[in-house]
Design a protein around this motif. Structure first.
Motif, mmCIF file in Angstrom:
data_model
loop_
_atom_site.group_PDB
_atom_site.id
_atom_site.type_symbol
_atom_site.label_atom_id
_atom_site.label_comp_id
_atom_site.label_asym_id
_atom_site.label_seq_id
_atom_site.Cartn_x
_atom_site.Cartn_y
_atom_site.Cartn_z
ATOM 1 N N PRO A 107 0.837 -1.203 0.000
ATOM 2 C CA PRO A 107 0.000 0.000 0.000
ATOM 3 C C PRO A 107 0.877 1.259 0.000
ATOM 4 C CG PRO A 107 -0.800 -1.578 1.620
ATOM 5 C CD PRO A 107 0.508 -2.111 1.105
ATOM 6 N N ALA A 108 0.402 2.298 -0.660
ATOM 7 C CA ALA A 108 1.188 3.522 -0.852
ATOM 8 C C ALA A 108 1.713 4.120 0.447
ATOM 9 C CB ALA A 108 0.365 4.559 -1.606
ATOM 10 N N GLY A 109 0.930 4.060 1.518
ATOM 11 C CA GLY A 109 1.338 4.655 2.785
ATOM 12 C C GLY A 109 2.114 3.731 3.698
ATOM 13 N N SER A 110 2.452 2.554 3.234
ATOM 14 C CA SER A 110 3.141 1.576 4.076
ATOM 15 C C SER A 110 4.475 2.116 4.580
ATOM 16 C CB SER A 110 3.357 0.285 3.285
ATOM 17 O OG SER A 110 3.968 -0.686 4.095
ATOM 18 N N THR A 111 4.731 1.890 5.869
ATOM 19 C CA THR A 111 6.010 2.283 6.470
ATOM 20 C C THR A 111 6.807 1.073 6.953
ATOM 21 O OG1 THR A 111 5.060 2.491 8.679
ATOM 22 C CG2 THR A 111 5.070 4.492 7.287
ATOM 23 N N GLY A 112 6.209 -0.091 6.877
ATOM 24 C CA GLY A 112 6.853 -1.292 7.387
ATOM 25 C C GLY A 112 6.375 -1.671 8.772
ATOM 26 N N TYR A 113 5.697 -0.759 9.458
ATOM 27 C CA TYR A 113 5.188 -1.064 10.790
ATOM 28 C C TYR A 113 4.159 -2.188 10.681
ATOM 29 C CZ TYR A 113 3.242 -0.561 15.440
ATOM 30 O OH TYR A 113 2.820 -0.811 16.720
ATOM 31 N N GLY A 114 4.379 -3.269 11.427
ATOM 32 C CA GLY A 114 3.464 -4.395 11.427
ATOM 33 C C GLY A 114 3.595 -5.322 10.238
ATOM 34 N N HIS A 115 4.652 -5.168 9.443
ATOM 35 C CA HIS A 115 4.832 -6.045 8.292
ATOM 36 C C HIS A 115 4.987 -7.502 8.701
ATOM 37 C CE1 HIS A 115 6.295 -3.401 4.683
ATOM 38 N NE2 HIS A 115 5.015 -3.219 4.962
ATOM 39 N N THR A 116 4.420 -8.373 7.906
ATOM 40 C CA THR A 116 4.668 -9.803 8.042
ATOM 41 C C THR A 116 6.030 -10.107 7.421
ATOM 42 O OG1 THR A 116 3.700 -10.324 5.904
ATOM 43 C CG2 THR A 116 2.191 -10.287 7.815
ATOM 44 N N ALA A 117 6.536 -11.299 7.645
ATOM 45 C CA ALA A 117 7.804 -11.699 7.031
ATOM 46 C C ALA A 117 7.693 -11.647 5.503
ATOM 47 C CB ALA A 117 8.201 -13.094 7.490
ATOM 48 N N ARG A 118 6.551 -12.016 4.987
ATOM 49 C CA ARG A 118 6.354 -11.982 3.531
ATOM 50 C C ARG A 118 6.410 -10.550 3.004
ATOM 51 N NH1 ARG A 118 2.278 -15.683 0.723
ATOM 52 N NH2 ARG A 118 3.257 -15.647 -1.307
ATOM 53 N N GLN A 119 5.722 -9.630 3.677
ATOM 54 C CA GLN A 119 5.750 -8.227 3.256
ATOM 55 C C GLN A 119 7.160 -7.655 3.349
ATOM 56 O OE1 GLN A 119 2.678 -7.089 6.053
ATOM 57 N NE2 GLN A 119 1.355 -6.402 4.356
ATOM 58 N N ALA A 120 7.854 -7.948 4.439
ATOM 59 C CA ALA A 120 9.227 -7.452 4.593
ATOM 60 C C ALA A 120 10.116 -8.006 3.483
ATOM 61 C CB ALA A 120 9.778 -7.833 5.962
ATOM 62 N N GLY A 121 9.915 -9.251 3.128
ATOM 63 C CA GLY A 121 10.708 -9.862 2.060
ATOM 64 C C GLY A 121 10.427 -9.282 0.691
#
Length: 175
Positions: free
Chosen positions: A80-94
């Motif tokens: 998502p455009a406003g994503s900052t990484g806060y609360g990311h899952t391992a998949r999102q971080a990857g």
């Protein structure tokens, strides 16, 4: 020394660590994860920069560099455009990867410049201004800036640790 000079110095130290961690590493090392759930250097630097961008822009009533200078399009992440990484899952971080460290450093330096322009124009009394009333006690600008400094320094240290691990364990292909 003024309190705002101390804060500016802290953000300068973060920038130094970020550059030391990222410079000279190929994309495959920046994006490498020491295990499937670990954060990469790319994610750590991107995240600490997004948090600084988000929080300082909000406190300064400015647009985030992420959008205003088109860094979101340059990174082209599937988040998502406003994503900052806060609360990311391992998949999102990857999913946060770069083709080179120049992209990470360019974004970080742009955020750093906006942060310094804001911090340098502050007077000591400005640090007492409430910027977030959702907490008890309400969060002042000084507390918010120190919070960002603390979070960013932790993530910069984590990125330096990951670089050290990779340098000790990475096996380069034979020439």
């Amino acid at each position: 020394m003024k309190a705002t000079d101390v804060i500016a110095d802290g953000f300068g130290r973060i920038r130094e660590i970020v550059h030391e961690v990222v410079e000279g590493l190929p994309a495959e090392r920046l994006n490498a994860r020491v295990d499937p759930a670990a954060n990469s250097i790319t994610w750590l630097v991107w995240h600490l920069t997004r948090i600084q961008d988000d929080h300082v822009a909000d406190a300064a009533d400015l647009g985030q560099v992420w959008q205003s200078q088109d860094w979101a399009a340059r990174f082209a992440l599937s988040l998502p455009a406003g994503s900052t990484g806060y609360g990311h899952t391992a998949r999102q971080a990857g999913s946060v990867e770069v083709d080179s460290g120049e992209l990470l450093l360019g974004y970080h330096d742009a955020v750093h410049e906006q942060t310094l322009r804001f911090v340098r124009q502050l007077a000591a009394a400005d640090l007492d201004r409430v910027v977030d009333e959702r907490w008890d006690p309400p969060v002042t600008l000084g507390v918010r800036l120190v919070s960002v400094l603390g979070d960013d320094l932790q993530h910069a240290g984590q990125a330096a640790f990951v670089r050290g691990l990779l340098e000790r364990t990475w096996t380069a292909p034979p020439p």
